[in-house]
Scaffold this active site. Structure first.
Site, PDB file in Angstrom:
ATOM      1  N   CYS A  66     -25.330  16.256 -13.288  1.00  0.00           N
ATOM      2  CA  CYS A  66     -25.124  16.025 -14.717  1.00  0.00           C
ATOM      3  C   CYS A  66     -24.563  14.614 -14.925  1.00  0.00           C
ATOM      4  O   CYS A  66     -23.550  14.250 -14.334  1.00  0.00           O
ATOM      5  CB  CYS A  66     -24.179  17.095 -15.246  1.00  0.00           C
ATOM      6  SG  CYS A  66     -23.030  16.545 -16.489  1.00  0.00           S
ATOM      7  N   GLU A  67     -25.263  13.826 -15.747  1.00  0.00           N
ATOM      8  CA  GLU A  67     -24.864  12.432 -15.892  1.00  0.00           C
ATOM      9  C   GLU A  67     -23.628  12.276 -16.773  1.00  0.00           C
ATOM     10  O   GLU A  67     -23.030  11.199 -16.807  1.00  0.00           O
ATOM     11  CB  GLU A  67     -26.027  11.590 -16.434  1.00  0.00           C
ATOM     12  CG  GLU A  67     -26.415  11.890 -17.863  1.00  0.00           C
ATOM     13  CD  GLU A  67     -27.647  11.092 -18.295  1.00  0.00           C
ATOM     14  OE1 GLU A  67     -28.387  10.602 -17.417  1.00  0.00           O
ATOM     15  OE2 GLU A  67     -27.861  10.965 -19.506  1.00  0.00           O
ATOM     16  N   HIS A  68     -23.233  13.327 -17.477  1.00  0.00           N
ATOM     17  CA  HIS A  68     -22.048  13.224 -18.334  1.00  0.00           C
ATOM     18  C   HIS A  68     -20.754  13.376 -17.551  1.00  0.00           C
ATOM     19  O   HIS A  68     -19.728  12.806 -17.922  1.00  0.00           O
ATOM     20  CB  HIS A  68     -22.099  14.270 -19.447  1.00  0.00           C
ATOM     21  CG  HIS A  68     -23.253  14.083 -20.375  1.00  0.00           C
ATOM     22  ND1 HIS A  68     -23.946  15.119 -20.944  1.00  0.00           N
ATOM     23  CD2 HIS A  68     -23.854  12.939 -20.804  1.00  0.00           C
ATOM     24  CE1 HIS A  68     -24.914  14.635 -21.697  1.00  0.00           C
ATOM     25  NE2 HIS A  68     -24.889  13.322 -21.614  1.00  0.00           N
ATOM     26  N   HIS A  69     -20.797  14.199 -16.495  1.00  0.00           N
ATOM     27  CA  HIS A  69     -19.563  14.471 -15.747  1.00  0.00           C
ATOM     28  C   HIS A  69     -19.685  14.167 -14.258  1.00  0.00           C
ATOM     29  O   HIS A  69     -18.705  14.326 -13.532  1.00  0.00           O
ATOM     30  CB  HIS A  69     -19.172  15.951 -15.908  1.00  0.00           C
ATOM     31  CG  HIS A  69     -18.975  16.365 -17.329  1.00  0.00           C
ATOM     32  ND1 HIS A  69     -19.980  16.946 -18.081  1.00  0.00           N
ATOM     33  CD2 HIS A  69     -17.907  16.254 -18.145  1.00  0.00           C
ATOM     34  CE1 HIS A  69     -19.524  17.182 -19.303  1.00  0.00           C
ATOM     35  NE2 HIS A  69     -18.273  16.783 -19.372  1.00  0.00           N
ATOM     36  N   GLN A 100     -30.316  18.383 -18.170  1.00  0.00           N
ATOM     37  CA  GLN A 100     -31.375  19.349 -17.867  1.00  0.00           C
ATOM     38  C   GLN A 100     -32.566  19.223 -18.815  1.00  0.00           C
ATOM     39  O   GLN A 100     -33.722  19.362 -18.404  1.00  0.00           O
ATOM     40  CB  GLN A 100     -30.794  20.773 -17.917  1.00  0.00           C
ATOM     41  CG  GLN A 100     -31.806  21.836 -17.480  1.00  0.00           C
ATOM     42  CD  GLN A 100     -31.226  23.230 -17.474  1.00  0.00           C
ATOM     43  OE1 GLN A 100     -30.035  23.404 -17.211  1.00  0.00           O
ATOM     44  NE2 GLN A 100     -32.046  24.219 -17.766  1.00  0.00           N
ATOM     45  N   CYS A 105     -20.189  21.705 -14.714  1.00  0.00           N
ATOM     46  CA  CYS A 105     -19.333  21.167 -15.789  1.00  0.00           C
ATOM     47  C   CYS A 105     -19.074  22.225 -16.866  1.00  0.00           C
ATOM     48  O   CYS A 105     -18.176  22.067 -17.688  1.00  0.00           O
ATOM     49  CB  CYS A 105     -19.921  19.888 -16.398  1.00  0.00           C
ATOM     50  SG  CYS A 105     -21.483  20.081 -17.256  1.00  0.00           S
ATOM     51  N   HIS A 143     -24.463  25.031 -14.619  1.00  0.00           N
ATOM     52  CA  HIS A 143     -23.841  23.706 -14.613  1.00  0.00           C
ATOM     53  C   HIS A 143     -22.374  23.822 -14.235  1.00  0.00           C
ATOM     54  O   HIS A 143     -21.626  24.528 -14.908  1.00  0.00           O
ATOM     55  CB  HIS A 143     -23.952  23.068 -16.000  1.00  0.00           C
ATOM     56  CG  HIS A 143     -25.354  22.714 -16.384  1.00  0.00           C
ATOM     57  ND1 HIS A 143     -25.765  21.418 -16.580  1.00  0.00           N
ATOM     58  CD2 HIS A 143     -26.449  23.489 -16.574  1.00  0.00           C
ATOM     59  CE1 HIS A 143     -27.048  21.407 -16.890  1.00  0.00           C
ATOM     60  NE2 HIS A 143     -27.493  22.658 -16.898  1.00  0.00           N
TER      61      HIS A 143
HETATM   62 ZN    ZN Z   1     -21.883  17.897 -17.694  1.00  0.00          ZN
END
Ligand code: ZN
Length: 199
Positions: free
Chosen positions: A86-89, A127, A157, A155
């Protein structure tokens, strides 16, 4: 011995950044348990992000032409294991992909489809975009009459931080061509839904 091609992944910079992260959380990066951690993380990131330097279409270059007038029927490969980041976390998400296509003039060896998934998953991702990119790759590489991609993933996250929904999974769908049509799409979704019932 030839040097291992690490693509765009710079191990030295990752090791420095991880040592800095450990210091930033108040840890002693030099203590025995952590001293090799930057190296291990760099190797893991090579695995997680190595797909950045691979063209997913390269896996679909070797196709088999259908004979004139031969009309291919649905090809569905279910339960392809994948993991992505996941590129956010920068936390992993892990699940299965189901890939379907209705051939146009060509088909491809079934073993190539998991490689397309793995290459696109081995990049910083969300995703939703990963699902679309797999569909686009199949569409561009095989020029099929229809494509359908379903991803079902958990996920970390979501499961391990924040709202901590341990059993929650996320399902995403992307369709192209005639598999956008509700009737055709429903037929493939029913076949995917029966995954795991074959002895
Ligand atoms: Zn994430």
């Amino acid at each position: 011995m030839a040097a291992i091609d690490t693509g765009r992944v710079d191990h030295v910079r990752i090791e420095a950044a991880v040592a800095e992260l450990l210091a930033a959380i108040g840890e002693d990066a030099a203590r025995p348990g952590l001293v090799d951690t930057p190296k291990r993380v760099a190797a893991a990131y090579q695995d997680f992000f190595g797909g950045l330097s691979v063209d997913p279409l390269s896996h679909l270059a070797d196709t088999i032409e259908l004979a004139d007038g031969e009309l291919g029927e649905l090809v569905l490969v279910r339960d392809i294991d994948f993991r992505s980041m996941c590129e956010h976390h920068l936390l992993p998400f892990v699940g299965v992909a189901h890939l379907a296509y209705i051939p146009g003039k060509k088909i491809v060896g079934l073993g190539k489809l998991p490689r397309v998934v793995d290459t696109l998953a081995s990049r910083p991702q969300v995703q939703e975009r990963l699902t679309e990119e797999i569909a686009d790759a199949l569409d561009a590489g095989l020029e099929p009459r229809g494509v359908l991609v379903v991803l079902d993933a958990s996920h970390t996250c979501v499961t391990a931080r924040g709202v901590r929904q341990g059993k929650s999974t996320t399902v995403t769908l992307a369709t192209r061509g005639i598999l956008r049509e509700p009737v055709q799409r429903a037929e493939v979704m029913a076949l995917i839904g029966s995954a795991g019932t074959v002895a």
